[in-house]
Write a protein that holds these residues in place. Structure first.
Motif, short mmCIF file in Angstrom:
data_model
loop_
_atom_site.label_atom_id
_atom_site.label_comp_id
_atom_site.label_asym_id
_atom_site.label_seq_id
_atom_site.Cartn_x
_atom_site.Cartn_y
_atom_site.Cartn_z
N ALA A 132 0.84 -1.20 0.00
CA ALA A 132 0.00 0.00 0.00
C ALA A 132 0.88 1.25 0.00
CB ALA A 132 -0.93 -0.01 1.21
N ASP A 133 1.99 1.20 0.73
CA ASP A 133 2.94 2.32 0.74
C ASP A 133 3.53 2.53 -0.65
OD1 ASP A 133 4.60 4.33 1.63
OD2 ASP A 133 6.12 2.96 2.40
N THR A 134 3.88 1.44 -1.32
CA THR A 134 4.42 1.54 -2.68
C THR A 134 3.41 2.17 -3.62
OG1 THR A 134 5.79 -0.44 -2.32
CG2 THR A 134 5.36 0.19 -4.60
N ALA A 135 2.15 1.77 -3.49
CA ALA A 135 1.10 2.34 -4.35
C ALA A 135 0.89 3.81 -4.04
CB ALA A 135 -0.20 1.56 -4.15
N MET A 136 1.06 4.21 -2.77
CA MET A 136 0.91 5.62 -2.41
C MET A 136 1.97 6.48 -3.08
SD MET A 136 2.33 8.13 -0.30
CE MET A 136 3.24 7.22 0.93
N TYR A 137 3.21 5.99 -3.12
CA TYR A 137 4.27 6.74 -3.81
C TYR A 137 3.98 6.86 -5.30
CZ TYR A 137 7.42 7.23 0.15
OH TYR A 137 7.98 7.59 1.35
N GLN A 138 3.35 5.82 -5.86
CA GLN A 138 2.97 5.89 -7.26
C GLN A 138 1.89 6.95 -7.47
OE1 GLN A 138 4.51 4.28 -9.69
NE2 GLN A 138 3.24 5.36 -11.20
N ALA A 139 0.97 7.08 -6.50
CA ALA A 139 -0.07 8.11 -6.58
C ALA A 139 0.55 9.50 -6.55
CB ALA A 139 -1.07 7.94 -5.43
N LYS A 140 1.58 9.69 -5.74
CA LYS A 140 2.27 10.98 -5.72
C LYS A 140 2.94 11.24 -7.06
CE LYS A 140 3.10 11.64 -0.77
NZ LYS A 140 2.36 12.92 -0.72
N ALA A 141 3.53 10.18 -7.64
CA ALA A 141 4.18 10.35 -8.93
C ALA A 141 3.17 10.68 -10.04
CB ALA A 141 4.95 9.08 -9.29
N GLU A 142 1.92 10.28 -9.84
CA GLU A 142 0.88 10.55 -10.83
C GLU A 142 0.29 11.95 -10.66
OE1 GLU A 142 -0.10 8.66 -13.35
OE2 GLU A 142 1.40 7.13 -12.85
N THR A 155 4.19 -4.17 -11.04
CA THR A 155 5.10 -3.21 -11.66
C THR A 155 5.64 -2.23 -10.63
OG1 THR A 155 3.85 -3.40 -13.71
CG2 THR A 155 5.33 -1.52 -13.50
N MET A 156 4.75 -1.79 -9.72
CA MET A 156 5.18 -0.89 -8.65
C MET A 156 6.20 -1.58 -7.75
SD MET A 156 1.51 0.64 -7.51
CE MET A 156 0.36 1.37 -8.67
N ASP A 157 5.99 -2.85 -7.53
CA ASP A 157 6.91 -3.58 -6.67
C ASP A 157 8.27 -3.69 -7.32
OD1 ASP A 157 7.45 -4.95 -4.28
OD2 ASP A 157 7.32 -6.86 -5.34
N ALA A 158 8.27 -3.82 -8.64
CA ALA A 158 9.54 -3.87 -9.35
C ALA A 158 10.30 -2.56 -9.18
CB ALA A 158 9.30 -4.15 -10.83
N ARG A 169 11.73 -2.56 -5.75
CA ARG A 169 12.92 -3.41 -5.68
C ARG A 169 14.12 -2.73 -6.33
NH1 ARG A 169 9.18 -7.64 -6.71
NH2 ARG A 169 9.69 -7.58 -8.93
N ARG A 170 13.85 -2.01 -7.41
CA ARG A 170 14.94 -1.30 -8.08
C ARG A 170 15.54 -0.24 -7.15
NH1 ARG A 170 16.43 3.03 -10.98
NH2 ARG A 170 14.53 4.15 -10.44
N ARG A 171 14.67 0.47 -6.42
CA ARG A 171 15.16 1.45 -5.46
C ARG A 171 16.02 0.78 -4.39
NH1 ARG A 171 12.65 6.30 -4.27
NH2 ARG A 171 12.60 5.73 -2.06
N ALA A 172 15.56 -0.40 -3.93
CA ALA A 172 16.33 -1.12 -2.91
C ALA A 172 17.68 -1.56 -3.46
CB ALA A 172 15.53 -2.33 -2.42
N THR A 173 17.70 -1.97 -4.74
CA THR A 173 18.96 -2.38 -5.36
C THR A 173 19.92 -1.21 -5.48
OG1 THR A 173 17.79 -4.10 -6.61
CG2 THR A 173 19.99 -3.47 -7.39
#
Length: 757
Positions: free
Chosen positions: A463-473, A484-487, A490-494
Motif C-alpha cells: 500500500a505504501d508503494t502504491a501511495m508513492y505511485q499516486a504521488k508520482a501521478e 510493476t510498482m513492486d519492481a 525493488r529497483r530502489r532497494a537495489t
C-alpha cells in the motif's frame, strides 16, 4: 521393750556368774541349762534388733531414693537444673544437670571454677553483680539470664533463679539454692518473633490476620495507612468492612469459598478505604496451621496497585496509540490487521489497506510552525474517522502518514469508492485554528488481502508503494498496487544497496560547470556536481541517487567527500595560477542539521590552504525553509568562517521573504525552470525580472542557471543579471577538461565543447 529386756539380761549375767562361783557346784550344775537359755535369748535379741535397724535404714534409704527419683523426674519434666551453693565451703551441688548441660551432677565443684569455666565471659560481670545484690539484701530474688557452656562446648542461654535459704546468727549467708532452665529456644523464638514483628511493621503492604470467621485479629501499620482504619477500629470486625461496590457479593463469597476449600487465594480485588475511596489491591490470602496441623487462622497481604495499574494503562496506551491524534499507532495497527486477516481467512472475505500521505505537508508545517502542523494532523485524523465507518481502523504511522483498514470488503470497486470519499472529504479546508483554514490533499495507495499479500507487513509495504505511485501521478489521487510498482520498489532497494558501497569503491566523481559574469565575460567560478557510475548498475542519475542518499543518511559521508574533493581540485587549479576562481559546492539539509559541517569545513580549509572566500556553499530554497530557524543558525556559523552562501533553485520552493531577508546569503541562483521558456512565456520573464530586481535590492549577486540560447543571454543581460551558468557557456566537465576550458577561455567567445556529462 525388746531393747530394754536385752539390757536387763545383760545386767543379770555378771550376778549369775558370781553366784555360780560362791554356791556349790551342784547348784551350778543344776542351773547350767538356765544360763544357756539366757545366752540363747540374748543372741536372738541381738539379731532381732540388728535386723530391725537394717529394715528401718533400708526403708529410709528407699524413701530418700524415691524422693530423689521423683525430684529428678520433676526436673526432667521441667527441663530445669537444681543447684545448691554452700557459700561457706564455696562448693556447688547440682541436680538435673544432665538434662540441662548434658553432663552428670557435680557435688563438690568449686563455684569459682564453675563461674570461670561455664559462664560466658561477657555475661559473668552481670551475673556476679546480680548475685551480690541479692546476697546483701538489695533484691528479694536472684534472677539472671546468661550464657553457659554445655558438655558439647556450645553456648546456651539459661534463666537462673534462686535465693539465700540459710544464714548464721549474724545474718551472713551460708547457703543459697535455686534452679536453672534452658531458654535458648525461647530466646530464639522471641528473637524471631521480634524480627517478624519488625518486618510486619516495616512492610509497605497491608497485612491482616483473620480468624476462621473472617474477623480481624491484628493488622500492621501499613494496613492502617492504606485503608485508613486503625487497628483498634478493625480488630473483631468482619473483613466485609473493606468490600467494594465494584464487586458483587457473589464475587466475595466465591473468594472466601475458595479460601476455605483450598487454603489459598490470590488476585486483584477492589477494596474500600475508611473514607469510602476505592482502591485496587493485589491480595494474597493463605491459611496458617497450628502445631497439630489444624487451620487456626488466615493471613491476608494487600498491595495497593491502583497507581501501578494506572501507570500500566498509560504505558499500554502509549505503546498502542498515537499521543497526538489518539489513533492506533503502528504496533496496534499490525495487531488489528493481523486479526482482520485471520477472520478474513476463516470467513473467506477480503481486507483492504489504504495508505494515506498528506501532500506537501512539510511545506505547510514549516511555514505555519510545528504547533499548527500538529493541529492540522489532528484535524486530518478527525476528518478520516468521520469518513470511514466505526468498524474500520484508522491509524497514524508517524509524520503525515495514516492507514485505514477496511474489513469484509465486498469488491474492489467498493474500496475505490471509499478512496474517492476520502479524497472528497479533504476537498474542504481543515480548520487549524481560529485564524487559519488550510486546504491539503492526500495521496492514497491501496493493497488487498488475499489479492496482493497474505501477511500484514506485505500489505502495508505494498500500500505504501502504491501511495508513492499516486504521488508520482500528480498527487490527490489513489493507486492500486500492482507488481510493476513492486519492481520499481525493488529497483530502489537495489540502487540503495549499491549506493552504500559506492564511496568505499571509489565510484563517485565530480564534474565542474563554469559560471560567467555578464558584465565582462570573465569566468568567475565553477559549480561542483556529483556523478556516480556504479560497477553493478552503470551510470545512475543524481535525480535518482541523491534523494536515496538523503533518505538513508548516506549523504553525510558523501557530502564530506564532495567538499574535500572540490577543495583539492581548487587547490590544484590555484597552483596553475587561477587564484581568482571560486568553487560552488551543494550542501544537503542533513549536512546542515545533523553533521558538524562548520568544524569539518574549517579542517578542510586548513588542510588544503584554499581561502574561505573562494568557497561558495549552495543550499536549496526548500531546504532552508523546512527548518528555517535551525538552518539559519548553522548558516551564520558558516558565514563566520568566511565562505560565501548561495540559495540554489530559487523560486521553486515555498518561499518566505521574511526569512530570506534574515539569511546570511550572498547569491541567488534562479532555477532553470524559469530560464528555459524565458523568451516564450511572459510569466517566466516577469518572474525572472522580479527575482533579479529583488535580489539586487537585498544586495545579492544573481545567477541564472540553465542558460542555453543567445536570446536567453540577451534578456538576462538586459535585466541586469550578474552571472549565467548553462550549456550556452559549457556543460559540466571533468577537472582536467574544465581547467583547459577556463585557461583557453576568451571573453565574448564560446569554446567548442563535446557532449555534456
Amino acid at each position: 521393750m525388746a531393747l530394754s529386756g536385752l539390757w536387763l539380761t545383760a545386767a543379770l549375767l555378771p550376778g549369775l556368774a558370781l553366784a555360780a562361783t560362791t554356791e556349790n557346784v551342784d547348784l551350778f550344775a543344776g542351773s547350767q541349762w538356765i544360763l544357756l537359755a539366757l545366752a540363747a535369748l540374748l543372741a536372738w535379741l541381738l539379731w532381732w534388733v540388728l535386723r530391725k535397724r537394717r529394715q528401718q535404714e533400708t526403708s529410709l534409704l528407699g524413701e530418700i531414693r524415691e524422693r530423689e527419683a521423683r525430684l529428678n523426674l520433676a526436673l526432667w519434666g521441667s527441663g530445669d537444673e537444681f543447684w545448691d551453693w554452700n557459700i561457706r565451703e564455696n562448693s556447688l551441688y547440682r541436680l538435673g544437670a544432665n538434662q540441662l548441660l548434658g553432663q552428670g551432677s557435680l557435688e563438690s565443684m568449686s563455684t569459682d571454677d564453675w563461674r570461670s569455666n561455664s559462664i560466658h565471659p561477657d555475661d559473668l560481670p552481670r551475673v556476679q553483680k546480680l548475685l551480690q545484690e541479692h546476697i546483701v539484701g538489695h533484691s528479694e530474688l536472684y534472677d539472671s539470664e546468661h550464657r553457659i557452656r554445655n558438655a558439647r562446648g556450645e553456648w546456651i542461654w539459661v534463666r537462673s533463679r534462686g535465693k539465700v535459704v540459710e544464714r548464721d546468727s549474724a545474718g551472713s549467708p551460708l547457703r543459697m539454692a535455686g534452679t536453672a532452665r534452658d531458654i535458648t529456644a525461647i530466646r530464639r523464638a522471641e528473637r524471631e518473633r521480634r524480627v517478624a514483628l519488625e518486618v510486619l511493621r516495616s512492610m509497605s503492604e497491608a497485612v491482616g490476620v483473620i480468624d476462621l470467621e473472617f474477623r480481624f485479629i491484628s493488622v500492621n501499620p501499613a494496613f492502617s495507612r492504606i485503608t485508613g482504619y486503625s487497628e483498634e477500629e478493625v480488630v473483631g470486625q468482619n473483613s466485609k468492612l473493606l468490600d467494594s461496590s465494584q464487586h458483587s457479593q457473589d464475587f466475595y463469597r466465591r473468594v472466601r469459598d475458595i479460601l476455605e476449600r483450598t487454603g489459598h487465594w490470590a488476585g486483584e480485588m477492589w477494596q474500600k478505604r475508611k473514607d469510602s475511596e476505592e482502591f485496587l489491591g493485589w491480595i494474597e490470602m493463605s491459611e496458617v496451621r497450628d502445631s497439630q496441623g489444624l487451620r487456626s487462622h488466615f493471613v491476608a497481604v494487600v498491595n495497593d496497585i491502583t497507581d501501578k495499574k494506572r501507570a500500566e494503562q498509560e504505558l499500554r496506551y502509549l505503546a498502542n496509540y498515537d499521543t497526538l491524534t489518539g489513533l492506533p499507532n503502528r504496533a496496534l495497527l499490525s495487531e488489528r490487521l493481523g486479526r482482520a486477516i485471520v477472520r478474513a481467512r476463516r470467513q473467506e472475505t477480503r481486507v483492504a489497506v489504504l495508505f494515506l500521505d498528506l501532500d506537501r505537508f512539510k511545506d505547510i508545517n514549516d511555514s505555519l510552525g510545528h504547533a499548527a502542523g500538529d493541529r492540522l494532523l489532528k484535524a486530518a485524523a478527525t476528518r478520516l474517522q468521520a469518513t470511514v465507518s466505526a468498524s474500520d481502523t484508522v491509524a497514524r504511522l508517524g509524520g503525515d502518514e495514516f492507514t485505514v483498514v477496511l474489513e469484509d470488503v465486498e469488491s474492489l470497486p467498493a474500496v475505490e469508492r471509499m478512496a474517492r470519499e476520502i479524497l472528497n472529504a479533504f476537498s474542504m479546508p481543515l480548520e487549524v485554528d481560529e485564524r487559519h483554514d488550510v486546504s491539503i490533499t492526500p495521496s492514497l495507495g491501496i493493497s488487498l488481502y488475499p489479492d496482493h499479500a497474505l501477511v500484514p507487513t506485505d500489505l502495508l509495504k505494498f500500500a505504501d508503494t502504491a501511495m508513492y505511485q499516486a504521488k508520482a501521478e500528480g498527487r490527490n489521487t489513489y493507486q492500486i498496487y500492482n507488481e510493476t510498482m513492486d519492481a520499481e520498489s525493488r529497483r530502489r532497494a537495489t540502487v540503495l544497496a549499491s549506493l552504500r558501497k559506492a564511496l568505499d569503491r571509489g565510484e563517485f566523481r565530480l564534474v565542474y560547470q563554469p559560471r560567467m559574469a555578464l558584465a565582462d565575460g570573465r569566468i568567475t567560478g565553477v559549480e561542483a556536481l556529483l556523478r556516480w557510475h556504479s560497477a553493478e548498475l552503470g551510470e545512475i542519475s543524481p535525480v535518482v541517487f541523491i534523494p536515496l542518499a538523503e533518505e538513508s543518511g548516506l549523504i553525510l559521508p558523501i557530502g564530506d567527500w564532495v567538499l574535500e574533493e572540490a577543495c583539492q581540485t581548487l587547490k590544484r587549479w590555484r597552483n596553475h595560477g587561477l587564484t581568482e576562481l571560486s568553487i560552488g559546492v551543494n550542501v544537503s539539509v542533513l549536512q546542515l542539521l545533523r553533521s558538524n559541517l562548520p568544524e569539518h569545513l574549517t579542517q578542510v580549509i586548513e588542510d588544503t590552504g584554499v581561502p574561505a572566500n573562494r568557497i561558495e556553499l549552495e543550499v536549496t530554497e526548500s531546504m532552508v525553509m523546512q527548518n528555517a530557524e535551525q538552518t539559519t543558525n548553522v548558516l551564520n556559523e558558516l558565514r563566520k568562517i568566511g565562505v560565501s552562501l548561495a540559495i540554489d533553485d530559487f523560486g521553486t520552493g515555498y518561499s518566505s521573504l521574511v526569512y530570506l531577508k534574515r539569511l546570511p546569503i550572498d547569491t541567488l541562483k534562479i532555477d532553470k525552470e524559469f530560464i528555459g521558456d524565458l523568451t516564450k512565456d511572459p510569466d517566466d520573464e516577469a518572474i525572472t525580472a522580479t527575482v533579479i530586481t529583488m535580489g539586487h535590492s537585498l544586495g545579492l549577486n544573481v545567477i541564472a542557471e540553465g542558460v542555453e540560447t543567445e536570446q536567453q543571454l540577451s534578456y538576462l543581460r538586459e535585466q541586469g543579471c550578474d552571472e549565467i551558468q548553462g550549456f550556452w557557456l559549457s556543460p559540466p566537465l571533468d577537472a582536467h577538461r574544465c581547467l583547459a576550458f577556463i585557461r583557453s577561455w576568451q571573453p565574448g567567445t564560446v569554446a567548442a565543447i563535446p557532449a555534456p556529462y
